[in-house]
Design a protein around this motif. Sequence first.
Motif, PDB file in Angstrom:
ATOM      1  N   GLY A 139      -6.166  -2.819  10.490  1.00 44.84           N
ATOM      2  CA  GLY A 139      -5.370  -3.476  11.520  1.00 44.84           C
ATOM      3  C   GLY A 139      -4.691  -4.748  11.077  1.00 44.84           C
ATOM      4  N   SER A 140      -4.312  -4.845   9.788  1.00 42.73           N
ATOM      5  CA  SER A 140      -3.667  -6.069   9.311  1.00 42.73           C
ATOM      6  C   SER A 140      -2.440  -5.741   8.476  1.00 42.73           C
ATOM      7  N   ASP A 141      -1.633  -6.757   8.196  1.00 45.90           N
ATOM      8  CA  ASP A 141      -0.441  -6.569   7.368  1.00 45.90           C
ATOM      9  C   ASP A 141      -0.800  -6.061   5.974  1.00 45.90           C
ATOM     10  N   ARG A 142      -1.979  -6.420   5.492  1.00 48.25           N
ATOM     11  CA  ARG A 142      -2.389  -5.952   4.165  1.00 48.25           C
ATOM     12  C   ARG A 142      -2.453  -4.432   4.120  1.00 48.25           C
ATOM     13  N   PHE A 143      -2.790  -3.809   5.250  1.00 46.61           N
ATOM     14  CA  PHE A 143      -2.908  -2.354   5.290  1.00 46.61           C
ATOM     15  C   PHE A 143      -1.543  -1.681   5.344  1.00 46.61           C
ATOM     16  N   VAL A 144      -0.641  -2.208   6.146  1.00 48.69           N
ATOM     17  CA  VAL A 144       0.664  -1.551   6.285  1.00 48.69           C
ATOM     18  C   VAL A 144       1.436  -1.597   4.969  1.00 48.69           C
ATOM     19  N   LYS A 145       1.109  -2.545   4.084  1.00 46.76           N
ATOM     20  CA  LYS A 145       1.781  -2.612   2.783  1.00 46.76           C
ATOM     21  C   LYS A 145       1.442  -1.416   1.911  1.00 46.76           C
ATOM     22  N   ARG A 146       0.358  -0.718   2.235  1.00 51.42           N
ATOM     23  CA  ARG A 146      -0.049   0.451   1.462  1.00 51.42           C
ATOM     24  C   ARG A 146       0.663   1.728   1.903  1.00 51.42           C
ATOM     25  N   LEU A 147       1.339   1.695   3.055  1.00 48.14           N
ATOM     26  CA  LEU A 147       1.892   2.905   3.644  1.00 48.14           C
ATOM     27  C   LEU A 147       3.256   2.655   4.255  1.00 48.14           C
ATOM     28  N   ASP A 148       4.023   3.712   4.393  1.00 48.87           N
ATOM     29  CA  ASP A 148       5.238   3.669   5.198  1.00 48.87           C
ATOM     30  C   ASP A 148       4.810   3.440   6.646  1.00 48.87           C
ATOM     31  N   ALA A 149       5.395   2.444   7.301  1.00 43.95           N
ATOM     32  CA  ALA A 149       4.999   2.106   8.671  1.00 43.95           C
ATOM     33  C   ALA A 149       5.107   3.297   9.612  1.00 43.95           C
ATOM     34  N   GLN A 150       6.038   4.211   9.343  1.00 46.71           N
ATOM     35  CA  GLN A 150       6.209   5.361  10.230  1.00 46.71           C
ATOM     36  C   GLN A 150       5.009   6.300  10.192  1.00 46.71           C
ATOM     37  N   LYS A 151       4.280   6.316   9.071  1.00 46.12           N
ATOM     38  CA  LYS A 151       3.069   7.137   8.997  1.00 46.12           C
ATOM     39  C   LYS A 151       1.952   6.537   9.853  1.00 46.12           C
ATOM     40  N   LEU A 152       2.023   5.230  10.101  1.00 44.05           N
ATOM     41  CA  LEU A 152       1.010   4.554  10.904  1.00 44.05           C
ATOM     42  C   LEU A 152       1.359   4.511  12.388  1.00 44.05           C
ATOM     43  N   CYS A 158       3.032  -0.055  15.687  1.00 44.01           N
ATOM     44  CA  CYS A 158       4.362   0.295  16.172  1.00 44.01           C
ATOM     45  C   CYS A 158       5.209   0.800  15.001  1.00 44.01           C
ATOM     46  N   ALA A 159       6.335   1.457  15.295  1.00 49.56           N
ATOM     47  CA  ALA A 159       7.172   2.064  14.261  1.00 49.56           C
ATOM     48  C   ALA A 159       7.759   1.045  13.295  1.00 49.56           C
ATOM     49  N   ASN A 160       7.889  -0.209  13.753  1.00 55.94           N
ATOM     50  CA  ASN A 160       8.493  -1.238  12.897  1.00 55.94           C
ATOM     51  C   ASN A 160       7.460  -1.994  12.054  1.00 55.94           C
ATOM     52  N   GLY A 161       6.204  -1.502  12.039  1.00 59.32           N
ATOM     53  CA  GLY A 161       5.187  -2.142  11.210  1.00 59.32           C
ATOM     54  C   GLY A 161       4.488  -3.316  11.858  1.00 59.32           C
ATOM     55  N   THR A 162       4.746  -3.562  13.140  1.00 66.47           N
ATOM     56  CA  THR A 162       3.995  -4.574  13.878  1.00 66.47           C
ATOM     57  C   THR A 162       2.941  -3.859  14.730  1.00 66.47           C
ATOM     58  N   ARG A 163       2.151  -4.633  15.474  1.00 65.03           N
ATOM     59  CA  ARG A 163       1.098  -4.044  16.302  1.00 65.03           C
ATOM     60  C   ARG A 163       1.189  -4.574  17.727  1.00 65.03           C
ATOM     61  N   ARG A 164       0.761  -3.726  18.674  1.00 65.81           N
ATOM     62  CA  ARG A 164       0.627  -4.145  20.061  1.00 65.81           C
ATOM     63  C   ARG A 164      -0.851  -4.171  20.414  1.00 65.81           C
ATOM     64  N   ILE A 165      -1.196  -4.887  21.477  1.00 65.99           N
ATOM     65  CA  ILE A 165      -2.576  -4.922  21.968  1.00 65.99           C
ATOM     66  C   ILE A 165      -2.675  -3.993  23.172  1.00 65.99           C
ATOM     67  N   ALA A 175      -5.592  -8.324  28.137  1.00 63.50           N
ATOM     68  CA  ALA A 175      -4.994  -8.898  26.922  1.00 63.50           C
ATOM     69  C   ALA A 175      -3.808  -8.077  26.432  1.00 63.50           C
ATOM     70  N   LYS A 176      -3.428  -7.022  27.169  1.00 62.81           N
ATOM     71  CA  LYS A 176      -2.366  -6.129  26.710  1.00 62.81           C
ATOM     72  C   LYS A 176      -1.081  -6.903  26.427  1.00 62.81           C
ATOM     73  N   ALA A 177      -0.445  -6.533  25.302  1.00 63.38           N
ATOM     74  CA  ALA A 177       0.808  -7.204  24.905  1.00 63.38           C
ATOM     75  C   ALA A 177       1.604  -6.256  24.014  1.00 63.38           C
ATOM     76  N   GLY A 178       2.915  -6.449  23.961  1.00 65.47           N
ATOM     77  CA  GLY A 178       3.795  -5.527  23.269  1.00 65.47           C
ATOM     78  C   GLY A 178       3.813  -5.666  21.767  1.00 65.47           C
ATOM     79  N   CYS A 179       4.667  -4.870  21.121  1.00 64.40           N
ATOM     80  CA  CYS A 179       4.790  -4.878  19.657  1.00 64.40           C
ATOM     81  C   CYS A 179       5.064  -6.293  19.153  1.00 64.40           C
ATOM     82  N   GLY A 180       4.353  -6.659  18.112  1.00 65.68           N
ATOM     83  CA  GLY A 180       4.467  -8.001  17.560  1.00 65.68           C
ATOM     84  C   GLY A 180       3.341  -8.915  17.987  1.00 65.68           C
ATOM     85  N   ALA A 181       2.525  -8.477  18.936  1.00 66.72           N
ATOM     86  CA  ALA A 181       1.457  -9.337  19.466  1.00 66.72           C
ATOM     87  C   ALA A 181       0.086  -9.028  18.858  1.00 66.72           C
TER      88      ALA A 181
END
Length: 299
Positions: free
Chosen positions: A169-182, A279-286, A292-298
Amino acid sequence: ASAMQRLATVDKVPVVLGELSSGVAAAIGPIAQDYSMPLILTVPTGPNLTEQNNPFVFRVNAHNQQLNVALADFLSKQGWSPISFIAWNNDAGRGGVTGLKEILPAAKDGYVGYFNVGEVDFASHIANLRNNKSQAVMLFMDEEPGSLAIKQIRDAGLKVNLVGTLAMGSDRFVKRLDAQKLEGMVQYNAFPPNSELPRIKNFSQRYKAKYGEEAHGFAAQSYDGVMVAAAAMQAAGTVTDGKAIREALAKVEHQGVIGPIKFDKKGQASPNVYVTQWCANGTRRILYPENAKAGCGAG
């Protein structure tokens, strides 16, 4: 254990923070008790660590069962069934699967597959997921095998919902993969670093300014461990008397980066647990908890 012994007998430190591994933490806990030297854990998640009747062991972070309870609450509301597992063939992986299956009815008929350290081919597990008609798969593993498993699952065209661990659940992980796969993958999370909550936002900004990367849960939990130790020393009026510091730790109430920290009679805190989604752009939502729900980037 030898390092812990040295800290106690040679360096004579009053408090120890660590350890990363649940197995090592279990081995050094008795040393902390023998030398009346509080041990504050900030990363290991083995539930048994605060079940040993050891008054000198305290844990800031959530253990596996606390994480599983929150995740099961979220998953039970998604309608995914069956939910399957691919997990490390070790105590952490098997314990995680067992703990979640006990509290998640949708996992009752799911596939369970284990893999050993060093294995890189998940084809047989993917075939079993397909045959099981799994609607979701929980990946009890860390970043490296997790990224391999996800790539192979997506390359095989399997549309199963992905469920990950803290390590995913961190930026370190998305660097290993294409964000669209996540995209769409969910994972439990102890610390959503981009939340607008002031305690999180302040820490995340300071961490990024100092280290040039996104903050993460292990960093936040370890920071809170240091702050809890300092608060206990201040309350005890000593930086050398381990017994007095231990008594203060048992009573401390600290407003930490990860949330309020107060230890129960076993030395276990009950921090907040979140579920985030890629999210498709490599950010995360809650997505969880509801307040605590929040949109992409939160996330």
